[in-house]
Design a protein around this motif. Sequence first.
Motif, mmCIF file in Angstrom:
data_model
loop_
_atom_site.group_PDB
_atom_site.id
_atom_site.type_symbol
_atom_site.label_atom_id
_atom_site.label_comp_id
_atom_site.label_asym_id
_atom_site.label_seq_id
_atom_site.Cartn_x
_atom_site.Cartn_y
_atom_site.Cartn_z
ATOM 1 N N UNK A 22 0.825 -1.204 0.000
ATOM 2 C CA UNK A 22 0.000 0.000 0.000
ATOM 3 C C UNK A 22 0.864 1.260 0.000
ATOM 4 N N UNK A 23 1.974 1.220 0.725
ATOM 5 C CA UNK A 23 2.882 2.368 0.762
ATOM 6 C C UNK A 23 3.433 2.653 -0.632
ATOM 7 N N UNK A 24 3.775 1.602 -1.375
ATOM 8 C CA UNK A 24 4.290 1.792 -2.730
ATOM 9 C C UNK A 24 3.233 2.438 -3.627
ATOM 10 N N UNK A 25 1.982 2.043 -3.473
ATOM 11 C CA UNK A 25 0.895 2.650 -4.246
ATOM 12 C C UNK A 25 0.769 4.136 -3.892
ATOM 13 N N UNK A 26 0.820 4.434 -2.608
ATOM 14 C CA UNK A 26 0.728 5.824 -2.155
ATOM 15 C C UNK A 26 1.885 6.640 -2.717
ATOM 16 N N UNK A 27 3.099 6.093 -2.669
ATOM 17 C CA UNK A 27 4.268 6.816 -3.190
ATOM 18 C C UNK A 27 4.156 7.063 -4.683
ATOM 19 N N UNK A 28 3.573 6.115 -5.416
ATOM 20 C CA UNK A 28 3.387 6.320 -6.858
ATOM 21 C C UNK A 28 2.384 7.440 -7.134
ATOM 22 N N UNK A 29 1.351 7.520 -6.322
ATOM 23 C CA UNK A 29 0.328 8.558 -6.503
ATOM 24 C C UNK A 29 0.820 9.929 -6.035
ATOM 25 N N UNK A 30 1.655 9.930 -4.999
ATOM 26 C CA UNK A 30 2.163 11.178 -4.409
ATOM 27 C C UNK A 30 3.694 11.090 -4.321
ATOM 28 N N UNK A 31 4.374 11.340 -5.438
ATOM 29 C CA UNK A 31 5.833 11.116 -5.487
ATOM 30 C C UNK A 31 6.645 11.927 -4.479
ATOM 31 N N UNK A 32 6.128 13.040 -3.997
ATOM 32 C CA UNK A 32 6.887 13.869 -3.050
ATOM 33 C C UNK A 32 6.529 13.585 -1.600
ATOM 34 N N UNK A 33 5.830 12.502 -1.334
ATOM 35 C CA UNK A 33 5.345 12.227 0.015
ATOM 36 C C UNK A 33 6.478 12.075 1.034
ATOM 37 N N UNK A 34 7.624 11.636 0.572
ATOM 38 C CA UNK A 34 8.730 11.431 1.508
ATOM 39 C C UNK A 34 9.595 12.673 1.683
ATOM 40 N N UNK A 35 9.272 13.757 1.023
ATOM 41 C CA UNK A 35 10.020 15.009 1.143
ATOM 42 C C UNK A 35 9.629 15.696 2.443
ATOM 43 N N UNK A 36 10.344 15.396 3.499
ATOM 44 C CA UNK A 36 9.993 15.914 4.819
ATOM 45 C C UNK A 36 10.825 17.127 5.237
ATOM 46 N N UNK A 37 11.739 17.538 4.387
ATOM 47 C CA UNK A 37 12.602 18.649 4.787
ATOM 48 C C UNK A 37 11.914 20.007 4.673
ATOM 49 N N UNK A 38 10.786 20.076 3.987
ATOM 50 C CA UNK A 38 10.077 21.345 3.824
ATOM 51 C C UNK A 38 9.316 21.699 5.105
ATOM 52 N N UNK A 39 9.521 22.906 5.563
ATOM 53 C CA UNK A 39 8.805 23.413 6.737
ATOM 54 C C UNK A 39 7.379 23.764 6.336
ATOM 55 N N UNK A 40 6.432 23.461 7.204
ATOM 56 C CA UNK A 40 5.043 23.822 6.939
ATOM 57 C C UNK A 40 4.875 25.334 6.971
ATOM 58 N N UNK A 41 4.001 25.826 6.121
ATOM 59 C CA UNK A 41 3.652 27.242 6.129
ATOM 60 C C UNK A 41 2.862 27.533 7.408
ATOM 61 N N UNK A 42 2.878 28.775 7.856
ATOM 62 C CA UNK A 42 2.169 29.134 9.083
ATOM 63 C C UNK A 42 0.670 28.864 8.970
ATOM 64 N N UNK A 43 0.079 29.131 7.802
ATOM 65 C CA UNK A 43 -1.355 28.900 7.640
ATOM 66 C C UNK A 43 -1.688 27.415 7.777
ATOM 67 N N UNK A 44 -0.753 26.538 7.337
ATOM 68 C CA UNK A 44 -0.962 25.095 7.489
ATOM 69 C C UNK A 44 -0.901 24.700 8.968
ATOM 70 N N UNK A 45 0.045 25.285 9.684
ATOM 71 C CA UNK A 45 0.162 25.024 11.120
ATOM 72 C C UNK A 45 -1.091 25.499 11.859
ATOM 73 N N UNK A 46 -1.606 26.658 11.444
ATOM 74 C CA UNK A 46 -2.813 27.194 12.077
ATOM 75 C C UNK A 46 -4.005 26.258 11.887
ATOM 76 N N UNK A 47 -4.149 25.712 10.691
ATOM 77 C CA UNK A 47 -5.242 24.765 10.426
ATOM 78 C C UNK A 47 -5.094 23.523 11.293
ATOM 79 N N UNK A 48 -3.882 23.009 11.374
ATOM 80 C CA UNK A 48 -3.638 21.818 12.204
ATOM 81 C C UNK A 48 -3.986 22.109 13.656
ATOM 82 N N UNK A 49 -3.545 23.263 14.155
ATOM 83 C CA UNK A 49 -3.851 23.634 15.541
ATOM 84 C C UNK A 49 -5.358 23.745 15.773
#
Length: 74
Positions: A22-49
């Motif tokens: 299932x992980x391989x299927x997800x990675x094929x659909x979302x190729x950048x899913x493992x790119x974790x070095x990008x910091x979330x934008x403040x608006x994204x953090x606000x939504x999560x909060x």
Amino acid sequence: MKTQIIQDHNGHPTGVFIPIEDWEIIKNEYPNIEATEKELEQWEKDIIDQRLMAIEKNPELLQPIDKLFQELKR
């Protein structure tokens, strides 16, 4: 998809196990899913909060993950 919730010694969820197929299927659909070095934008953090506060106030509104997957399949 057969996921498993990983819990700590108190029974609190701490992670999710996704079978590798299932992980391989997800990675094929979302190729950048493992790119974790990008910091979330403040608006994204606000939504999560906001969502975390809503869950804290109304935990009974949480639904099992299997229900979400069934809905996504439709």
